[in-house]
Scaffold this motif. Structure first.
Motif, mmCIF file in Angstrom:
data_model
loop_
_atom_site.group_PDB
_atom_site.id
_atom_site.type_symbol
_atom_site.label_atom_id
_atom_site.label_comp_id
_atom_site.label_asym_id
_atom_site.label_seq_id
_atom_site.Cartn_x
_atom_site.Cartn_y
_atom_site.Cartn_z
ATOM 1 N N ARG A 297 12.443 -6.442 -8.750
ATOM 2 C CA ARG A 297 12.040 -5.077 -8.403
ATOM 3 C C ARG A 297 10.972 -5.161 -7.301
ATOM 4 N N ALA A 298 11.443 -5.317 -6.072
ATOM 5 C CA ALA A 298 10.535 -5.566 -4.951
ATOM 6 C C ALA A 298 9.558 -4.418 -4.738
ATOM 7 N N TRP A 299 10.030 -3.171 -4.825
ATOM 8 C CA TRP A 299 9.168 -2.000 -4.596
ATOM 9 C C TRP A 299 7.986 -2.035 -5.553
ATOM 10 N N TRP A 300 8.291 -2.302 -6.831
ATOM 11 C CA TRP A 300 7.241 -2.320 -7.850
ATOM 12 C C TRP A 300 6.348 -3.556 -7.695
ATOM 13 N N THR A 301 6.949 -4.674 -7.324
ATOM 14 C CA THR A 301 6.163 -5.901 -7.152
ATOM 15 C C THR A 301 5.065 -5.695 -6.115
ATOM 16 N N GLU A 302 5.403 -5.033 -5.008
ATOM 17 C CA GLU A 302 4.405 -4.804 -3.950
ATOM 18 C C GLU A 302 3.293 -3.877 -4.427
ATOM 19 N N HIS A 303 3.636 -2.903 -5.270
ATOM 20 C CA HIS A 303 2.595 -2.006 -5.790
ATOM 21 C C HIS A 303 1.679 -2.734 -6.775
ATOM 22 N N ALA A 304 2.234 -3.692 -7.516
ATOM 23 C CA ALA A 304 1.378 -4.521 -8.373
ATOM 24 C C ALA A 304 0.457 -5.392 -7.520
ATOM 25 N N ARG A 305 0.978 -5.910 -6.416
ATOM 26 C CA ARG A 305 0.146 -6.708 -5.507
ATOM 27 C C ARG A 305 -0.983 -5.854 -4.922
ATOM 28 N N LEU A 306 -0.691 -4.589 -4.656
ATOM 29 C CA LEU A 306 -1.718 -3.684 -4.127
ATOM 30 C C LEU A 306 -2.899 -3.612 -5.089
ATOM 31 N N ILE A 307 -2.618 -3.471 -6.379
ATOM 32 C CA ILE A 307 -3.697 -3.432 -7.376
ATOM 33 C C ILE A 307 -4.454 -4.761 -7.404
ATOM 34 N N LEU A 308 -3.728 -5.857 -7.298
ATOM 35 C CA LEU A 308 -4.382 -7.172 -7.313
ATOM 36 C C LEU A 308 -5.368 -7.320 -6.157
ATOM 37 N N VAL A 309 -4.965 -6.892 -4.966
ATOM 38 C CA VAL A 309 -5.850 -7.024 -3.805
ATOM 39 C C VAL A 309 -7.011 -6.036 -3.917
ATOM 40 N N VAL A 341 1.388 3.796 1.189
ATOM 41 C CA VAL A 341 1.090 2.802 2.227
ATOM 42 C C VAL A 341 -0.324 2.981 2.774
ATOM 43 N N TRP A 342 -0.815 4.235 2.756
ATOM 44 C CA TRP A 342 -2.166 4.476 3.272
ATOM 45 C C TRP A 342 -3.212 3.704 2.469
ATOM 46 N N GLN A 343 -2.943 3.488 1.144
ATOM 47 C CA GLN A 343 -3.907 2.751 0.330
ATOM 48 C C GLN A 343 -4.073 1.318 0.827
ATOM 49 N N ALA A 344 -2.967 0.714 1.236
ATOM 50 C CA ALA A 344 -3.047 -0.652 1.757
ATOM 51 C C ALA A 344 -3.828 -0.693 3.066
ATOM 52 N N HIS A 345 -3.630 0.310 3.921
ATOM 53 C CA HIS A 345 -4.384 0.364 5.175
ATOM 54 C C HIS A 345 -5.875 0.610 4.906
ATOM 55 N N LEU A 346 -6.189 1.480 3.950
ATOM 56 C CA LEU A 346 -7.598 1.709 3.601
ATOM 57 C C LEU A 346 -8.216 0.426 3.072
ATOM 58 N N LEU A 347 -7.469 -0.287 2.252
ATOM 59 C CA LEU A 347 -7.934 -1.562 1.713
ATOM 60 C C LEU A 347 -8.183 -2.568 2.836
ATOM 61 N N ALA A 348 -7.242 -2.671 3.773
ATOM 62 C CA ALA A 348 -7.407 -3.589 4.901
ATOM 63 C C ALA A 348 -8.599 -3.185 5.759
ATOM 64 N N GLY A 349 -8.770 -1.882 5.956
ATOM 65 C CA GLY A 349 -9.903 -1.397 6.742
ATOM 66 C C GLY A 349 -11.235 -1.739 6.103
ATOM 67 N N ARG A 350 -11.314 -1.576 4.776
ATOM 68 C CA ARG A 350 -12.557 -1.920 4.062
ATOM 69 C C ARG A 350 -12.855 -3.412 4.203
ATOM 70 N N ALA A 351 -11.817 -4.221 3.984
ATOM 71 C CA ALA A 351 -12.022 -5.678 4.086
ATOM 72 C C ALA A 351 -12.470 -6.062 5.493
ATOM 73 N N ALA A 352 -11.858 -5.453 6.500
ATOM 74 C CA ALA A 352 -12.228 -5.763 7.881
ATOM 75 C C ALA A 352 -13.679 -5.361 8.159
ATOM 76 N N LEU A 353 -14.127 -4.235 7.596
ATOM 77 C CA LEU A 353 -15.526 -3.818 7.777
ATOM 78 C C LEU A 353 -16.484 -4.849 7.194
ATOM 79 N N VAL A 354 -16.171 -5.338 5.991
ATOM 80 C CA VAL A 354 -17.032 -6.333 5.352
ATOM 81 C C VAL A 354 -17.081 -7.607 6.187
ATOM 82 N N LEU A 355 -15.937 -7.978 6.770
ATOM 83 C CA LEU A 355 -15.856 -9.212 7.557
ATOM 84 C C LEU A 355 -16.354 -9.042 8.995
#
Length: 849
Positions: A297-309, A341-355
């Motif tokens: 279940r690829a769609w669901w797997t990616e959403h689980a990965r989102l929570i992990l990150v 998908v916006w959640q992943a971009h927000l997550l990436a943006g936050r990480a980039a700010l910290v770095l």
């Protein structure tokens, strides 16, 4: 029958098999048993029954019968986690069937593809199945296909198309005897209400669906998942986590669907993350990811990965690897058509700010910010948060404040749908970061007046919305009465050491859950709430004379540092006090000492003095020496409301009151006393000093209603205090930090809770609570507080005197009598309490009045 009348279907199928029918009829019976096990029980048993049904269909020589059972078996295999075999069975069924049977098979294959997250493939099957089933006038299956198509549209983010399909399906089910499917339609309406932002309607519809499913005897785990999603959106993440865990336990006992187990684990992971428990979120999400991966279940797997990150970032693990993972997630979710998908971009943006990667941060936050233009209020507010973070990184303060203002306005609009004080308070957590960004900006730029205005914008806002009286709901009133009776019996059972105490405890928990669920459904008042006051309006109310006017101290926490805003004489001045953690530690230490001292006849004045000096230094800091001589209003953040304010050295001998916000103080100050000058005095059971206290107070008034000795029941007290000028309740109090609206006062027939008080037409203008912890409030949401006092302030009470620590009942009597003597002479509540207090530090004036 399987879904409409499962027990009847079970009996009928067993009877057919017992009668020794031929292979065709026996295949139908085995298939029915397989569906029953698949949906409501043991998947392994379901697969055994369905394989036997396939063999019987082959013996009967019916390709259509075989295809129909194969499709059912394919879904069961999929739920068991055997994805490849399940899809092979469905493909074989589609290849060998024709006419209406093929349309039903394609519907089932679309369901499998939806479960797997292959939404566009699911729509391809439904484009054939829906018109074919409609043309064949197969009403039940056509309606089921439309229902499935609605869920696929929801997964792709189209609430409007989903609503249209669900509505058509509901109308079609209404013409059939399929009770189960009709209840599913109610559940789906609840899901649409949730996705449209109407959470009270969603809770009501899902509760109705739950009740009707129970009557049918059909446990629905996807309903549990839907309810958890609504609770998370309402700010009740801990509740959602508890419900998800309960559903997982029930599913394990039934040996139920592995696909549903993975989905519930993902729900639990999201709830844990929102509840501030990233460790638990990571564990649940990792287990869900492994299950989804095994189920292909690829769609669901990616959403689980989102929570992990997200959990990794919440634990402070920003790294180049995490940023890369977030980037990959954004790309995969975009390919899968996920509306998140916006959640992943927000997550990436936050990480980039910290770095410190400004370029990557600007790109990802810019993409995430597009969410502010569409979708439910929560995702649009998150889009504005992304815009605010981007503006801060770019050094654009105007854009930062505009984004914060717009995001908070969206959440305010969303909160107006709630009638429940708890939901309104908890929903503010969604705007906490927006408010902090604005506060941080004004601390750094030195704008004390602006810091005051922005703090008020997001403090105790639940009190800013007009109180909503619960509708005349006989069910709610009956549950409250039953809860009171159960508590009364439980108290007696505990004192007698009786065996039924454990059973009564379970009954009380069940009744509390029912009362809370009914309260959460209450709808908001519509219209707009009164805007938060700006600094100018607050200063005008305080008066211009720096010596004689009222002063207000608003305490603000920004990045773990406590600041004091001293307001008065036309000025707002900011002082840094120190770490808020130090203030919290001193408050907890002082409260623990006062709990011990409450049971001593003569308190240790030297110890009290030392505690007061330590509190002054940690809570007020440099402001303690600049308070002037006039009346004072203290406005603390939620986490400091439990401070024993009268113990502070700078407050011991002065007139002061405490308010949840400056706006709440202004509203309380403007409250008009009723024309009826009724005074109500209540004496609760079990307080040795209460009888003398109430008699002495009654002697001060020409006329007073006195309730006690059996007459102080909840109904009588609520009727007497409704709209009175002054009420005094001498009763044992219990503060419930776990569920503050169940904080209570003990009356003759049991506890009177904040939920009971919310049913008043009009709160008493002034109220005195002569009991332990009656002024305690629990911090929730962003900067909100809940308790008995806030329930009454929302209803319009101008002022309350209550305790924030345990009370020595005997020592409290002269304080209470002196307080009423001061009120009779025309003093304010705060003034009368200051005159009567003596050495007492238990009581505090809340509000104005």
């Amino acid at each position: 029958m399987v879904f409409a009348r499962p027990q009847e279907a079970l009996r009928a199928a067993r009877a057919m098999l017992a009668d020794g029918r031929g292979p065709y009829e026996s295949s139908i019976a085995r298939q029915a048993l397989g569906i029953l096990h698949r949906e409501f029980g043991d998947l392994d048993a379901a697969i055994r029954e369905l394989r036997q049904a396939v063999r019987l269909a082959r013996r009967a020589g019916s390709p259509d019968r075989e295809s129909d059972v194969l499709a059912t078996l394919g879904i069961a295999l999929l739920h068991r986690g055997r994805t490849r075999r399940g899809l092979a069975a469905l493909d074989a069924a589609a290849a060998t069937s024709g006419g209406p049977t093929r349309a039903r098979v394609l519907f089932r294959r679309a369901g499998a593809r939806w479960i797997l997250g292959r939404h566009r493939d699911a729509l391809d099957d439904l484009r054939v199945a829906v018109p074919a089933l409609t043309q064949a006038r197969d009403t039940v299956w056509a309606a089921r296909a439309l229902t499935l198509r609605g869920h696929v549209h929801l997964a792709l983010g189209s609430v409007r198309l989903a609503d249209a399909d669900f509505g058509t399906a509901q109308d079609m089910f209404a013409t059939t005897d399929q009770e189960h499917d009709s209840v599913v339609a109610v559940q789906n309406r609840g899901v649409v209400a949730f996705r449209s932002g109407d959470l009270p309607a969603a809770l009501e519809l899902l509760d109705e669906a739950d009740r009707r499913f129970r009557e049918l005897g059909t446990p629905m785990f996807d309903l549990a998942a839907d309810r958890c999603a609504v609770l998370m959106a309402a700010g009740l993440a801990r509740d959602a986590l508890g419900r998800a865990d309960q559903a997982l336990l029930r599913l394990a006992r039934l040996r139920g669907q592995a696909t549903m187990r993975a989905e519930l684990l993902l729900i639990a992971a999201r709830a844990a993350l929102l509840a501030g428990d990233p460790g638990t979120a990571r564990q649940r999400a990792d287990e869900a990811r492994r299950l989804f991966g095994g189920q292909r279940r690829a769609w669901w797997t990616e959403h689980a990965r989102l929570i992990l990150v997200q959990a990794a970032l919440a634990e402070g693990a920003a790294s180049p690897a995490l940023l890369s993972a977030a980037r990959r997630l954004a790309g995969r979710l975009a390919e899968l058509g996920s509306p998140e998908v916006w959640q992943a971009h927000l997550l990436a943006g936050r990480a980039a700010l910290v770095l410190g990667d400004r370029r990557a941060a600007d790109h990802h936050l810019g993409v995430a910010a597009r969410a502010r233009h569409r979708g439910p209020a929560a995702s649009r507010a998150a889009g504005w948060l992304a815009e605010a973070l981007r503006a801060r990184a770019a050094g654009r303060p105007r854009l930062l404040l505009h984004a914060c203002r717009a995001g908070l306005a969206l959440i305010e609009e969303h909160r107006l749908t709630f009638g429940s004080a708890e939901l309104r308070a908890r929903a503010t957590a969604q705007g906490a970061e927006l408010a902090r960004l604005a506060q941080r900006h004004w601390v750094r730029s030195g704008g004390a007046r602006e810091l005051l205005t922005w703090t008020e914008r997001w403090r105790a806002t639940a009190l800013a919305v007009p109180a909503v009286r619960p509708p005349e709901d006989p069910e709610l009133f009956a549950r409250l009465a039953a809860l009171r009776e159960t508590d009364h019996l439980l108290d007696r059972a505990r004192s007698d050491g009786a065996a039924p105490a454990a059973t009564l405890e379970r009954d009380r928990e069940r009744l509390e859950a029912q009362v809370r669920e009914l309260a959460l459904r209450v709808r908001g008042p519509y219209g707009r709430e009164a805007g938060a006051p700006d600094a100018g309006r607050i200063l005008a109310a305080l008066g211009g004379d720096p010596r004689a006017g009222v002063r207000l101290v608003e305490l603000v926490v920004v990045d773990g540092v406590l600041h004091a805003l001293l307001c008065g004489g036309g000025r707002v001045r900011r002082f840094e006090v120190g770490p808020v953690a130090a203030a919290v530690a001193e408050i907890e230490f002082a409260r623990s000492r006062l709990r011990r001292l409450a049971y001593q006849r003569e308190p240790d004045r030297e110890e009290l003095g030392e505690l007061g000096r330590r509190l002054d230094a940690s809570v007020l800091g440099p402001v303690a020496a600049r308070l002037g001589d006039g009346p004072l209003v203290i406005v603390p953040p939620g986490i400091l409301h439990g401070a024993p304010w009268a113990l502070l050295s700078s407050l011991r001998r002065r007139v002061f009151s405490v308010a949840p916000s400056a706006a709440a103080w202004l509203r309380a100050r403007a409250a008009v006393p009723p024309e009826d000058g009724a005074v109500v005095l209540v004496r609760g059971p079990g307080m040795a000093a209460a009888d003398g206290e109430v008699r002495a107070i009654a002697a001060l008034y020409d006329e007073a209603t006195v309730l006690g000795g059996g007459s102080a029941t909840a109904g009588a007290v609520l009727s007497a205090v409704d709209g009175c000028r002054l009420a005094h309740l001498a009763a044992h109090g219990t503060f419930r930090a776990d569920s503050p609206l169940f904080s209570s006062l003990l009356l003759d027939d049991g506890p009177l809770t904040a939920h009971d008080l919310e049913g008043l037409d009009r709160a008493p203008h002034r109220l005195v609570l002569s009991s332990c912890d009656s002024g305690q409030m629990a911090p929730v949401g962003a900067d909100e507080v809940l308790g008995l006092a806030t329930a009454l302030l929302r209803l319009g009470t101008a002022g309350i005197v209550a305790s924030v620590v345990p009370v020595n009942d005997e020592a409290a009597v002269p304080v209470m009598v002196g307080l009423h003597d001061g009120l009779r002479r025309g003093l304010t509540l705060a003034g009368a309490l200051a005159a009567a207090r003596g050495d007492d530090v238990s009581f505090v004036a809340i509000g104005a009045g």
